[in-house]
Scaffold this active site. Sequence first.
Site, PDB file in Angstrom:
ATOM      1  N   LYS A 145       0.779  -1.184  -0.139  1.00 18.16           N
ATOM      2  CA  LYS A 145      -0.067   0.068  -0.044  1.00 18.16           C
ATOM      3  C   LYS A 145       0.851   1.361   0.057  1.00 18.16           C
ATOM      4  CE  LYS A 145      -3.692  -2.564   1.929  1.00 18.16           C
ATOM      5  NZ  LYS A 145      -4.469  -2.790   3.329  1.00 18.16           N
ATOM      6  N   GLN A 192      -4.335  -1.534   9.838  1.00 16.56           N
ATOM      7  CA  GLN A 192      -4.090  -2.887   9.083  1.00 16.56           C
ATOM      8  C   GLN A 192      -4.838  -4.090  10.280  1.00 16.56           C
ATOM      9  OE1 GLN A 192      -2.814  -3.541   5.781  1.00 16.56           O
ATOM     10  NE2 GLN A 192      -3.857  -5.667   6.144  1.00 16.56           N
ATOM     11  N   ASP A 194     -11.035   2.544   4.618  1.00  6.15           N
ATOM     12  CA  ASP A 194     -11.358   1.217   4.377  1.00  6.15           C
ATOM     13  C   ASP A 194     -12.822   1.002   4.489  1.00  6.15           C
ATOM     14  OD1 ASP A 194      -9.338  -0.627   4.062  1.00  6.15           O
ATOM     15  OD2 ASP A 194      -8.793  -0.689   6.347  1.00  6.15           O
TER      16      ASP A 194
END
Length: 290
Positions: free
Chosen positions: A53, A97, A120
């Site tokens: 990412k 994460q 997200d």
Amino acid sequence: MSKLIDGKAFADRLCDKLADEVASLKQDKQLSPCIAVVLVGEDPASATYVGAKVRRCAQLGIDSRSHHLDDTTSEAELLSLIDDLNNDPEVHGILVQLPVPKQINSDAVINAISPDKDVDGFHISNVGALSVGQNNMVPCTPLGSLMLLQDELGDLSGKNAVVVGRSNIVGKPMAALLLQQSCTVTIAHSRTQDLPEVCRGADILVAAVGIPHFIQGDWIKPGATVIDVGINRIYDEALEKNRLVGDVDFDAAKEVAGAITPVPGGVGPMTIACLMYNTVRAAKNQAGIA
Ligand code: NAD
């Protein structure tokens, strides 16, 4: 033989467009999109995802700030960092994460992120917004899967869509997005009866199960479009090494389906591209740019 849906090529095109947009936001609006990426602990898979990412951000000119906390971090410490990032006007997106170590409640963490910075799309208010069609931040994997479907099929209205898997991060938001496109949506899961027959009714079949080669060729309606979300690492005897496979028995499915995403090179690259897309959108929203 079905057509291969090239998710990598689509993701590269999307990222090229985003890189141009980031360059003009910097030049014309003095806006530098920025994401904070938080990794807690030493899980190697998580570290790999975070690395991918951050690299993609750099390619697009998106600023990224990495926060690597050790695996004894308390929930209060993580929530305090999120609070700082929520209040930092230079940070437009926050990604923690998952999974986080067991002493930390992941729901508490997800819901502590400001919904407008929740790139997200997992915050409960973004989930609610999606379910009533007022989309704010939409989860990246389903968003990327929808982009591939629309690129392949155009209008999805009236199609029978079967989503196998009902997780909060893939199955449920995928079903919500397909419903918004006026598909007739069935969500199948581990308790579904006669899953092969349910799948055979699908014009669009999305597999998000987490079991290698689970969906069989003869479960697929001839000509159907198959989106394989699965990423499973298996040991390949012939190659004598690990390789990635999807949730669909690709070799059998490609003889029946009209179009299918490969693994790797299908949905995976779209997930990161859509994270970039959400970050640029979040930055523009926070700066009041349409
Ligand atoms: P999950 O484990 O949270 O959910 C799996 C779902 O599959 C569950 O809802 C369960 O009901 C269903 N299921 C399990 N066994 C079943 C069975 N026998 N029959 C029918 N349904 C069954 O998984 P997830 O997070 O949704 O991920 C699914 C897959 O997608 C995994 O392989 C994961 O690695 C992959 N994934 C890929 C990306 C990407 O970027 N491409 C992103 C997220 C997840």
